[in-house]
Design a protein around this motif. Sequence first.
Motif, PDB file in Angstrom:
ATOM      1  N   ALA A  16      44.217  26.815  44.668  1.00 13.59           N
ATOM      2  CA  ALA A  16      42.803  27.171  44.561  1.00 13.59           C
ATOM      3  C   ALA A  16      42.604  28.666  44.810  1.00 13.59           C
ATOM      4  O   ALA A  16      41.791  29.309  44.141  1.00 13.59           O
ATOM      5  N   ALA A  17      43.341  29.212  45.774  1.00  9.38           N
ATOM      6  CA  ALA A  17      43.211  30.634  46.075  1.00  9.38           C
ATOM      7  C   ALA A  17      43.629  31.476  44.874  1.00  9.38           C
ATOM      8  O   ALA A  17      42.965  32.467  44.534  1.00  9.38           O
ATOM      9  N   ALA A  18      44.736  31.096  44.225  1.00  5.83           N
ATOM     10  CA  ALA A  18      45.202  31.841  43.057  1.00  5.83           C
ATOM     11  C   ALA A  18      44.215  31.728  41.898  1.00  5.83           C
ATOM     12  O   ALA A  18      43.924  32.715  41.211  1.00  5.83           O
ATOM     13  N   ARG A  19      43.712  30.531  41.665  1.00  2.29           N
ATOM     14  CA  ARG A  19      42.730  30.316  40.582  1.00  2.29           C
ATOM     15  C   ARG A  19      41.453  31.108  40.855  1.00  2.29           C
ATOM     16  O   ARG A  19      40.921  31.787  39.957  1.00  2.29           O
ATOM     17  N   LEU A  20      40.935  31.046  42.073  1.00  5.59           N
ATOM     18  CA  LEU A  20      39.703  31.748  42.413  1.00  5.59           C
ATOM     19  C   LEU A  20      39.884  33.250  42.254  1.00  5.59           C
ATOM     20  O   LEU A  20      39.008  33.943  41.725  1.00  5.59           O
ATOM     21  N   LEU A  21      41.019  33.774  42.702  1.00  6.21           N
ATOM     22  CA  LEU A  21      41.282  35.207  42.578  1.00  6.21           C
ATOM     23  C   LEU A  21      41.237  35.645  41.123  1.00  6.21           C
ATOM     24  O   LEU A  21      40.596  36.646  40.782  1.00  6.21           O
ATOM     25  N   ARG A  22      41.872  34.903  40.246  1.00  8.47           N
ATOM     26  CA  ARG A  22      41.928  35.310  38.845  1.00  8.47           C
ATOM     27  C   ARG A  22      40.581  35.165  38.154  1.00  8.47           C
ATOM     28  O   ARG A  22      40.214  35.983  37.310  1.00  8.47           O
ATOM     29  N   ASP A  23      39.818  34.134  38.510  1.00 11.08           N
ATOM     30  CA  ASP A  23      38.478  34.012  37.938  1.00 11.08           C
ATOM     31  C   ASP A  23      37.571  35.138  38.425  1.00 11.08           C
ATOM     32  O   ASP A  23      36.813  35.729  37.641  1.00 11.08           O
ATOM     33  N   LEU A  24      37.635  35.455  39.701  1.00 16.89           N
ATOM     34  CA  LEU A  24      36.839  36.565  40.230  1.00 16.89           C
ATOM     35  C   LEU A  24      37.251  37.884  39.584  1.00 16.89           C
ATOM     36  O   LEU A  24      36.404  38.722  39.252  1.00 16.89           O
ATOM     37  N   ASN A  25      38.545  38.061  39.426  1.00 17.59           N
ATOM     38  CA  ASN A  25      39.049  39.288  38.830  1.00 17.59           C
ATOM     39  C   ASN A  25      38.543  39.451  37.403  1.00 17.59           C
ATOM     40  O   ASN A  25      38.125  40.541  36.990  1.00 17.59           O
ATOM     41  N   ARG A  26      38.580  38.346  36.651  1.00 14.89           N
ATOM     42  CA  ARG A  26      38.083  38.397  35.269  1.00 14.89           C
ATOM     43  C   ARG A  26      36.599  38.721  35.255  1.00 14.89           C
ATOM     44  O   ARG A  26      36.140  39.563  34.468  1.00 14.89           O
ATOM     45  N   CYS A  27      35.840  38.070  36.095  1.00 16.78           N
ATOM     46  CA  CYS A  27      34.393  38.263  36.065  1.00 16.78           C
ATOM     47  C   CYS A  27      33.995  39.657  36.558  1.00 16.78           C
ATOM     48  O   CYS A  27      32.986  40.212  36.114  1.00 16.78           O
ATOM     49  N   SER A  28      34.774  40.225  37.457  1.00 14.15           N
ATOM     50  CA  SER A  28      34.451  41.571  37.927  1.00 14.15           C
ATOM     51  C   SER A  28      34.619  42.601  36.817  1.00 14.15           C
ATOM     52  O   SER A  28      34.028  43.686  36.874  1.00 14.15           O
ATOM     53  N   ARG A  29      35.405  42.257  35.787  1.00 20.66           N
ATOM     54  CA  ARG A  29      35.660  43.169  34.675  1.00 20.66           C
ATOM     55  C   ARG A  29      34.957  42.760  33.386  1.00 20.66           C
ATOM     56  O   ARG A  29      35.084  43.430  32.371  1.00 20.66           O
ATOM     57  N   GLY A  48      34.979  34.626  28.372  1.00 22.47           N
ATOM     58  CA  GLY A  48      34.675  35.272  29.639  1.00 22.47           C
ATOM     59  C   GLY A  48      33.200  35.169  29.991  1.00 22.47           C
ATOM     60  O   GLY A  48      32.841  34.982  31.156  1.00 22.47           O
ATOM     61  N   ARG A  49      32.354  35.266  28.985  1.00 22.01           N
ATOM     62  CA  ARG A  49      30.917  35.143  29.233  1.00 22.01           C
ATOM     63  C   ARG A  49      30.570  33.747  29.739  1.00 22.01           C
ATOM     64  O   ARG A  49      29.742  33.591  30.647  1.00 22.01           O
ATOM     65  N   THR A  50      31.218  32.743  29.172  1.00 23.32           N
ATOM     66  CA  THR A  50      30.998  31.374  29.643  1.00 23.32           C
ATOM     67  C   THR A  50      31.482  31.212  31.082  1.00 23.32           C
ATOM     68  O   THR A  50      30.805  30.604  31.915  1.00 23.32           O
ATOM     69  N   LEU A  51      32.646  31.766  31.370  1.00 25.92           N
ATOM     70  CA  LEU A  51      33.206  31.678  32.716  1.00 25.92           C
ATOM     71  C   LEU A  51      32.314  32.377  33.739  1.00 25.92           C
ATOM     72  O   LEU A  51      32.131  31.879  34.853  1.00 25.92           O
TER      73      LEU A  51
END
Length: 327
Positions: free
Chosen positions: A94-107, A155-158
């Motif tokens: 979960a930590a790895a998944r959350l990090l990558r989703d946050l990283n994508r959304c921050s960009r 990415g917009r959906t995410l």
Amino acid sequence: MSPYRLAFLAVLALAAIVGAYLYGRKEGASVPTPLESAAVTEQPVGGAPGSNLAMVAQASLNFDRGARLPPLGAPLKSVYAQLQAQANAGDGRAAARLLRDLNRCSRQRAIEWSTMRNTHDLTEQKTENLSAAQLRTYQALLDTAAIRQRDVDQGRTLCEGVSDEILDTLNANLAQAARLGDADARACYLSRGPLYDTRGLLKQPGALGVYRQQATRLIQSGLAAGDWRVVDLLQSAYEPGAQSMLAGLVGSDPYQHYRYLKLYRLGAESFRVAQIDRQLAMAGASLSPAQRGEADEWAQTTLRDNFRGDSTAGTPQGWDACAALGG
């Protein structure tokens, strides 16, 4: 359209395809097993966002580290509380998944803007005077732009509706994922620490203190796991005059620089050996024969006990410790 501009756009298109491919691989990649020695906290390192505390705390009652993760690509706004709660409970997946989703959304905003600008430049080009070969290249560029736009739409959906408050947890969740055994997160966090997201750091300056507390344990776990990236980061950080975040933590130390560089050299591919040997000669010049002997013996023992494979394979010259996370 000139041939030179067409070639330039082709390079941009290739970069876009590679970027989209790498992100897709990261989304589906397996996650390392959390370190058995990892510390588990009730909240993400650096603190959870204020208005989401109750939401995450409630979710923590319902999920443990073995719970199923939400489907890939699910809107982050709707699954953030679940992922954060599972990560807080020690779930490395979960930590790895959350990090990558946050990283994508921050960009996401920057990705949307650059894609819109590049697509506009491409579609504004006049094509009536292009040769057959140039038209084929132009069509390939249009196809690539369509692929890139689909990636933007995903990415917009995410990221739809994800607040700045959630995005501000990126640094904290980078540290969390690193502590729970994500090797990519560990390398990135050791290299940049909370400087990975400077906007978040300005809002949470205490993250620098967290980095100071966590980095030593992450170094130890990386060495125990035989992570050559950690070795390369350390030999660089200990080098006199180094200016990285990790260098600021460990301080200049010619002996430690030589020691980790020697270990790195023992695992190097043949085409890098001559260059590293020159570095070793310079690094060892200020040491006594006894110090060099002790360092050489430590490097041999550490290589035998902990490391496999080539040190240079995953750490080419100029490598970026955060590239595997997408930025």
